[in-house]
Design a protein around this motif. Structure first.
Motif, PDB file in Angstrom:
ATOM      1  N   THR A  28       0.832  -1.197   0.000  1.00 21.87           N
ATOM      2  CA  THR A  28       0.000   0.000   0.000  1.00 21.87           C
ATOM      3  C   THR A  28       0.872   1.253   0.000  1.00 21.87           C
ATOM      4  O   THR A  28       1.742   1.399   0.871  1.00 21.87           O
ATOM      5  CB  THR A  28      -0.917   0.013   1.242  1.00 21.87           C
ATOM      6  N   SER A  30       0.322   4.127   0.923  1.00 18.15           N
ATOM      7  CA  SER A  30       0.197   4.974   2.106  1.00 18.15           C
ATOM      8  C   SER A  30       0.833   4.329   3.332  1.00 18.15           C
ATOM      9  O   SER A  30       0.633   4.795   4.456  1.00 18.15           O
ATOM     10  CB  SER A  30      -1.275   5.283   2.389  1.00 18.15           C
ATOM     11  N   SER A  53       3.538   7.888   5.973  1.00 20.36           N
ATOM     12  CA  SER A  53       2.131   7.482   6.064  1.00 20.36           C
ATOM     13  C   SER A  53       1.253   8.635   6.537  1.00 20.36           C
ATOM     14  O   SER A  53       0.077   8.714   6.166  1.00 20.36           O
ATOM     15  CB  SER A  53       1.975   6.291   7.012  1.00 20.36           C
ATOM     16  N   GLY A  55       1.665  11.646   5.627  1.00 14.22           N
ATOM     17  CA  GLY A  55       1.648  12.662   4.589  1.00 14.22           C
ATOM     18  C   GLY A  55       2.807  13.633   4.599  1.00 14.22           C
ATOM     19  O   GLY A  55       2.930  14.457   3.688  1.00 14.22           O
ATOM     20  N   ARG A  71       0.695  10.931  -3.612  1.00 13.63           N
ATOM     21  CA  ARG A  71       0.173   9.582  -3.794  1.00 13.63           C
ATOM     22  C   ARG A  71      -1.338   9.653  -3.964  1.00 13.63           C
ATOM     23  O   ARG A  71      -1.995  10.603  -3.543  1.00 13.63           O
ATOM     24  CB  ARG A  71       0.522   8.705  -2.587  1.00 13.63           C
ATOM     25  N   ARG A  73      -4.313   7.181  -3.013  1.00 16.89           N
ATOM     26  CA  ARG A  73      -4.633   5.934  -2.301  1.00 16.89           C
ATOM     27  C   ARG A  73      -5.591   5.066  -3.116  1.00 16.89           C
ATOM     28  O   ARG A  73      -5.440   3.849  -3.171  1.00 16.89           O
ATOM     29  CB  ARG A  73      -5.258   6.245  -0.949  1.00 16.89           C
ATOM     30  N   ASN A  76      -3.647   3.473  -5.607  1.00 14.41           N
ATOM     31  CA  ASN A  76      -2.453   2.843  -5.038  1.00 14.41           C
ATOM     32  C   ASN A  76      -1.217   3.161  -5.877  1.00 14.41           C
ATOM     33  O   ASN A  76      -0.430   2.276  -6.260  1.00 14.41           O
ATOM     34  CB  ASN A  76      -2.619   1.328  -4.895  1.00 14.41           C
TER      35      ASN A  76
END
Length: 126
Positions: A28, A30, A53, A55, A71, A73, A76
């Motif tokens: 992932t 994030s 994660s 940010g 990114r 999410r 992905n």
């Protein structure tokens, strides 16, 4: 199985822009820490940017103010928007994932990454 696939590289003139993408599967974007590093022929790997994660982002001094990491999410996917490109930005660019408890820094993403892609070439001409 973790797979990171970069795209978006190419040849541009100095001052131009490119946006690199890194599509992730089995991981992932994030998660704890992801980033980009680059390597030019005959030169050492250089960390370019990271995103945590939470940010928080960080950048190498050489790209600060010109590159932006982000990114999506839902897709992905990790991105690197590169503006005001310079010939010295010419390199193979890789996206990478850094696992905890490595500290999320641009130095660490170039040196201590656990997953990385095949790279995408960026060539900037003067």
């Amino acid at each position: 199985q973790v797979q990171l696939v970069e795209s978006g590289g190419g040849s541009v003139q100095a001052g131009g822009s490119l946006r690199l993408s890194c599509a992730a599967s089995g991981y992932t974007v994030s998660s704890y820490c992801m980033g980009w590093f680059r390597q030019a022929p005959g030169k050492e790997r250089e960390g370019v940017a990271t995103i945590r994660s939470d940010g928080v982002t960080s950048y190498a001094d050489s790209v600060k103010g010109r590159f932006t990491i982000s990114r999506d999410r839902a897709k992905n996917t990790l991105y690197l928007q590169m503006n005001s490109l310079k010939p010295e930005d010419t390199a193979m660019y890789y996206c990478a994932a850094l696992l905890w408890p490595r500290v999320c820094t641009v130095v660490a993403v170039a040196r201590d990454h656990s997953y990385w892609g095949q790279g995408t070439q960026v060539t900037v001409s003067s």
